[in-house]
Design an enzyme around this catalytic site. Structure first.
Site, short mmCIF file in Angstrom:
data_model
loop_
_atom_site.label_atom_id
_atom_site.label_comp_id
_atom_site.label_asym_id
_atom_site.label_seq_id
_atom_site.Cartn_x
_atom_site.Cartn_y
_atom_site.Cartn_z
N TYR A 15 -40.26 -65.04 -1.12
CA TYR A 15 -40.36 -66.28 -1.89
C TYR A 15 -40.12 -67.54 -1.04
O TYR A 15 -40.34 -68.65 -1.50
CB TYR A 15 -39.35 -66.29 -3.04
CG TYR A 15 -39.59 -65.21 -4.06
CD1 TYR A 15 -40.67 -65.27 -4.92
CD2 TYR A 15 -38.72 -64.13 -4.17
CE1 TYR A 15 -40.89 -64.28 -5.87
CE2 TYR A 15 -38.93 -63.14 -5.11
CZ TYR A 15 -40.02 -63.22 -5.95
OH TYR A 15 -40.23 -62.23 -6.87
N HIS A 20 -42.58 -72.45 -5.73
CA HIS A 20 -41.47 -72.33 -6.68
C HIS A 20 -40.12 -72.57 -6.00
O HIS A 20 -39.13 -72.85 -6.67
CB HIS A 20 -41.50 -70.93 -7.30
CG HIS A 20 -41.10 -70.86 -8.73
ND1 HIS A 20 -41.22 -71.90 -9.62
CD2 HIS A 20 -40.58 -69.82 -9.45
CE1 HIS A 20 -40.80 -71.51 -10.81
NE2 HIS A 20 -40.40 -70.26 -10.74
N TYR A 65 -31.92 -65.62 -9.11
CA TYR A 65 -33.35 -65.74 -9.39
C TYR A 65 -33.55 -66.84 -10.43
O TYR A 65 -32.63 -67.20 -11.17
CB TYR A 65 -34.00 -64.42 -9.83
CG TYR A 65 -34.09 -63.43 -8.69
CD1 TYR A 65 -35.07 -63.55 -7.72
CD2 TYR A 65 -33.17 -62.39 -8.56
CE1 TYR A 65 -35.17 -62.66 -6.66
CE2 TYR A 65 -33.24 -61.50 -7.51
CZ TYR A 65 -34.24 -61.65 -6.57
OH TYR A 65 -34.31 -60.78 -5.51
N ASN A 67 -35.01 -67.32 -13.34
CA ASN A 67 -34.82 -67.20 -14.78
C ASN A 67 -33.36 -67.15 -15.22
O ASN A 67 -33.08 -67.27 -16.41
CB ASN A 67 -35.55 -65.95 -15.30
CG ASN A 67 -37.04 -66.05 -15.10
OD1 ASN A 67 -37.57 -67.07 -14.66
ND2 ASN A 67 -37.74 -64.98 -15.41
N ASN A 113 -38.83 -71.88 -16.50
CA ASN A 113 -37.79 -70.92 -16.85
C ASN A 113 -36.44 -71.24 -16.23
O ASN A 113 -35.40 -70.96 -16.83
CB ASN A 113 -38.22 -69.50 -16.46
CG ASN A 113 -39.35 -69.00 -17.34
OD1 ASN A 113 -39.48 -69.39 -18.50
ND2 ASN A 113 -40.19 -68.14 -16.80
#
Length: 188
Positions: A15, A20, A65, A67, A113
């Site tokens: 990631y 993001h 993470y 969320n 989120n």
């Protein structure tokens, strides 16, 4: 005054260079410019702290993470005894053009989120957030792939300057306050 500055992102090498993770990227640049290093061994995330004039900044890159970001935010607000009025979340936003920076003092999660989690865990949407535009140049139905995709070559070139501005916004937020910072930086 003490501030909690949170860059949202996802942990893991896969990631690291994705759109993001712009929150992580901004905090990494801020830490580097401040000659500080993140401690990766803390509960719910990597943390660092520094002073900017009379402001004490506590930086957080959640390890929960995206969320579940709210868990880390709530934990560190409580642990460091920081008021939610002194919270700034740095987040990617595909509803604004690439590189655009928008500081707001409240608002909806807008389908993000990470922000939904922060709102759920703090019990409010009245916290400051710096929205970093990632654009929305993707085919219909490919939103997730775009957000979790890596920057284009052109974006990588422009990214450094926009991250520098984001770092200036962080300093201004802590030294001059939300309203003055919005007046100075929004729409620029």
């Amino acid at each position: 005054m003490k501030y909690l500055i949170v860059g949202l992102g996802n942990i893991g090498d896969e990631y690291a260079e994705t759109r993001h993770n712009i929150g992580f990227k901004v905090l990494d640049a801020f830490a580097k410019a401040s000659n500080i290093v993140f401690d990766e061994g803390n509960r719910y995330g990597a943390t660092a702290s520094c002073r900017v004039k009379n402001a004490e900044l506590f930086l957080l890159k959640p390890s929960t993470y995206m969320n579940e970001s709210g868990k880390a935010v709530r934990y560190w607000l409580d642990k460091e005894k920081i008021d939610v009025n002194n919270l700034l979340i740095i987040v990617d936003d595909l509803s604004i053009p690439f590189g655009a920076l928008r500081l707001k003092g409240n608002g909806s999660a807008g389908g993000h989120n990470g922000l939904k989690s922060v709102e759920a865990m703090t019990g409010t949407n009245a916290y400051s957030r710096l929205r970093f535009g990632i654009g929305n140049d993707f085919p219909k139905g490919m939103q997730i792939e775009y957000v979790l995709g890596e920057w284009t070559a052109e974006q990588k070139v422009a990214l450094e300057k926009r991250i520098e501005v984001a770092c200036e916004i962080i300093k201004s937020f802590c030294l001059s306050g939300l309203q003055n910072t919005m007046n100075q930086f929004n729409n620029k």
